[in-house]
Design a protein around this motif. Sequence first.
Motif, mmCIF file in Angstrom:
data_model
loop_
_atom_site.group_PDB
_atom_site.id
_atom_site.type_symbol
_atom_site.label_atom_id
_atom_site.label_comp_id
_atom_site.label_asym_id
_atom_site.label_seq_id
_atom_site.Cartn_x
_atom_site.Cartn_y
_atom_site.Cartn_z
ATOM 1 N N GLY A 170 0.613 -1.315 -0.032
ATOM 2 C CA GLY A 170 -0.086 0.141 0.090
ATOM 3 C C GLY A 170 0.900 1.285 -0.091
ATOM 4 N N ILE A 171 2.112 1.229 -0.509
ATOM 5 C CA ILE A 171 3.063 2.379 -0.254
ATOM 6 C C ILE A 171 3.165 3.043 -1.485
ATOM 7 N N SER A 172 2.957 4.159 -1.586
ATOM 8 C CA SER A 172 3.447 5.086 -2.818
ATOM 9 C C SER A 172 4.102 6.373 -2.218
ATOM 10 N N HIS A 173 4.602 7.386 -3.069
ATOM 11 C CA HIS A 173 5.252 8.530 -2.782
ATOM 12 C C HIS A 173 6.334 8.145 -2.198
ATOM 13 N N ASN A 174 6.996 6.866 -2.330
ATOM 14 C CA ASN A 174 8.240 6.444 -1.931
ATOM 15 C C ASN A 174 9.089 5.474 -2.643
ATOM 16 N N ARG A 175 10.323 5.467 -2.422
ATOM 17 C CA ARG A 175 11.162 4.727 -3.662
ATOM 18 C C ARG A 175 10.970 2.991 -3.516
ATOM 19 N N ILE A 176 10.127 2.710 -2.611
ATOM 20 C CA ILE A 176 9.710 1.261 -2.253
ATOM 21 C C ILE A 176 8.571 0.962 -3.080
ATOM 22 N N GLU A 177 7.826 2.059 -3.460
ATOM 23 C CA GLU A 177 6.608 1.744 -4.209
ATOM 24 C C GLU A 177 6.737 0.692 -5.142
ATOM 25 N N ASP A 178 5.748 -0.360 -5.251
ATOM 26 C CA ASP A 178 5.985 -1.281 -5.987
ATOM 27 C C ASP A 178 4.637 -1.972 -6.551
ATOM 28 N N THR A 179 4.431 -2.796 -7.667
ATOM 29 C CA THR A 179 3.511 -3.519 -8.106
ATOM 30 C C THR A 179 4.141 -4.736 -8.762
ATOM 31 N N LEU A 180 3.558 -6.003 -8.741
ATOM 32 C CA LEU A 180 3.877 -7.277 -9.222
ATOM 33 C C LEU A 180 4.024 -6.888 -10.808
ATOM 34 N N GLU A 181 5.041 -7.234 -11.333
ATOM 35 C CA GLU A 181 4.911 -7.425 -12.825
ATOM 36 C C GLU A 181 3.828 -7.936 -13.706
ATOM 37 N N ASP A 182 3.476 -8.968 -12.938
ATOM 38 C CA ASP A 182 2.316 -9.946 -13.537
ATOM 39 C C ASP A 182 0.790 -8.843 -13.352
ATOM 40 N N HIS A 183 0.778 -8.293 -12.383
ATOM 41 C CA HIS A 183 -0.318 -7.276 -12.320
ATOM 42 C C HIS A 183 -0.099 -6.020 -13.232
ATOM 43 N N ILE A 184 1.008 -5.400 -13.371
ATOM 44 C CA ILE A 184 1.276 -4.306 -14.450
ATOM 45 C C ILE A 184 0.792 -4.940 -15.600
ATOM 46 N N GLU A 185 1.114 -5.952 -15.969
ATOM 47 C CA GLU A 185 0.599 -6.281 -17.515
ATOM 48 C C GLU A 185 -0.690 -6.595 -17.424
ATOM 49 N N MET A 186 -1.301 -7.166 -16.391
ATOM 50 C CA MET A 186 -2.798 -7.229 -16.458
ATOM 51 C C MET A 186 -3.449 -5.851 -16.550
ATOM 52 N N SER A 187 -2.794 -4.917 -15.947
ATOM 53 C CA SER A 187 -3.527 -3.677 -15.847
ATOM 54 C C SER A 187 -3.622 -2.940 -17.384
ATOM 55 N N VAL A 188 -2.439 -3.238 -17.949
ATOM 56 C CA VAL A 188 -2.159 -2.906 -19.429
ATOM 57 C C VAL A 188 -3.369 -3.564 -20.427
ATOM 58 N N GLN A 189 -3.639 -4.877 -20.046
ATOM 59 C CA GLN A 189 -4.708 -5.495 -20.545
ATOM 60 C C GLN A 189 -6.015 -4.975 -20.407
ATOM 61 N N ALA A 190 -6.283 -4.756 -19.133
ATOM 62 C CA ALA A 190 -7.501 -4.117 -18.806
ATOM 63 C C ALA A 190 -7.815 -2.759 -19.192
ATOM 64 N N LEU A 191 -6.819 -1.864 -19.232
ATOM 65 C CA LEU A 191 -7.006 -0.613 -19.952
ATOM 66 C C LEU A 191 -7.305 -0.814 -21.580
ATOM 67 N N ASP A 192 -6.530 -1.765 -22.072
ATOM 68 C CA ASP A 192 -6.719 -1.897 -23.419
ATOM 69 C C ASP A 192 -8.229 -2.482 -23.717
ATOM 70 N N THR A 193 -8.909 -3.408 -23.009
ATOM 71 C CA THR A 193 -10.067 -3.896 -23.281
ATOM 72 C C THR A 193 -11.072 -2.637 -23.098
ATOM 73 N N LEU A 194 -10.970 -1.993 -21.644
ATOM 74 C CA LEU A 194 -11.699 -0.770 -21.531
ATOM 75 C C LEU A 194 -11.755 0.138 -22.443
ATOM 76 N N THR A 195 -10.557 0.392 -23.308
ATOM 77 C CA THR A 195 -10.438 1.208 -24.443
ATOM 78 C C THR A 195 -11.512 0.757 -25.531
ATOM 79 N N GLU A 196 -11.531 -0.503 -25.913
ATOM 80 C CA GLU A 196 -12.436 -0.951 -27.085
ATOM 81 C C GLU A 196 -13.816 -0.768 -26.515
#
Length: 413
Positions: free
Chosen positions: A377-403
């Motif tokens: 739950g950390i942001s505005h901090n150098r340790i901010e992070d998200t799993l790479e699999d989740h980043i990839e899923m977020s791009v896919q979700a944005l793409d589907t939402l775009t369509e």
Amino acid sequence: MPLDPKRTVQELKDFRALTGDEHGAQRVAFTDTWLTARRFLQDRLDALPVLQHMDAAGNWWATLPGESPRELLIGGHLDSVPNGGWLDGCLNVLAGLEVLRRVNEQYAGRPPVTVRLVDWADEEGARFGRSLYGSSAASGHFDVQQMATLADRDGVTLGQALERVGVTLADAPQAQAELRNAAAYLELHIEQGPVLEGLGLPLGPVLGTVGVERHTVTFHGQAAHSGSTPMNVRRDALLAAARLAQEIYVIAQRHAGVCTVGSVKTLPGIVTSVVETCEITLDQRHLNAEHLAAMWQEAQDAARTFADEGGCTVSFGHIWNIEPILFHPELIDAAEASILNLTPGTHRLPSGPLHDAAEIARAGVPTVMLFVQSLRGISHNRIEDTLEDHIEMSVQALDTLTEKTMAWIQAQA
């Protein structure tokens, strides 16, 4: 050229290496590093048949003209707080870049509606203390005279910083013209909180951004010698303030909102004197306007009670406020469906932090956001992070939402 979310992850890593250091991201608005960040985006947009320009407020636009002049906007911000995280803001923009690539390829450079990617200038407000600068200029919620008074800690005014990047502050409201054909706005962002991680979910549709009330609460007591003044006759302004600081947790729990005392100033501020004056800052947030108003009223009532009981008086000062901004219900449904296309579960949640999406929704543009899980739950901090699999899923979700949103825009015509 199908959608390639792994490319987004790699571009985010390259971006971090270019614009960060061992302390974190350093993309503070209108600095040299921010200009470097902009060039990183522009270089990649140059490979697409898009029209690029900077508007009157300093926001950067890339437009892929479509069969219809009605526009789908996808936005984010490249600027960061000092020593910030590697995903905050820039995930939105670079994910949008990948979606723009896919749309261009699928529709041979001519999508059914016009698609635009925008990098909003100075979302964070880290340098001049005023968040959502660029998007508020576009939405029309922008006071040039007030903005002209802002300066950073080195004494550089906002106007001077803008001139350095080719923007005249007085012209910034002209950015409202960028929204004249906007039919919908999408924004992807890391959650910056622990809710999705706590639920074990990668993604969630966002209901809206919470309303915010920010005030000063100043208690006025009596300075007295700390050695000779009995405890039962003291008029200690800090004691009254401390009781309020505890009470706001009760208020927040009662309304399912959040309240924070963020700073405390005392006078005379010496170890040998009872505190005569204590000023605290109060931040209250809620997605429901009635609950937010009640929280502020209850805080005032409690402050007056604690002041009376402590032989003090209390006064209140207004810092800033914004009403709750609810996103478009049909686009929330589309966002949820886009997520459920990738994973069996999701959760609708409000955004506690403010985002550019709030300003665009305030301008009357149908808007929705997607959140992707933030580790710890950390942001505005150098340790901010998200799993790479989740980043990839977020791009896919944005793409589907775009369509889905392009189809929705066509259906509204």
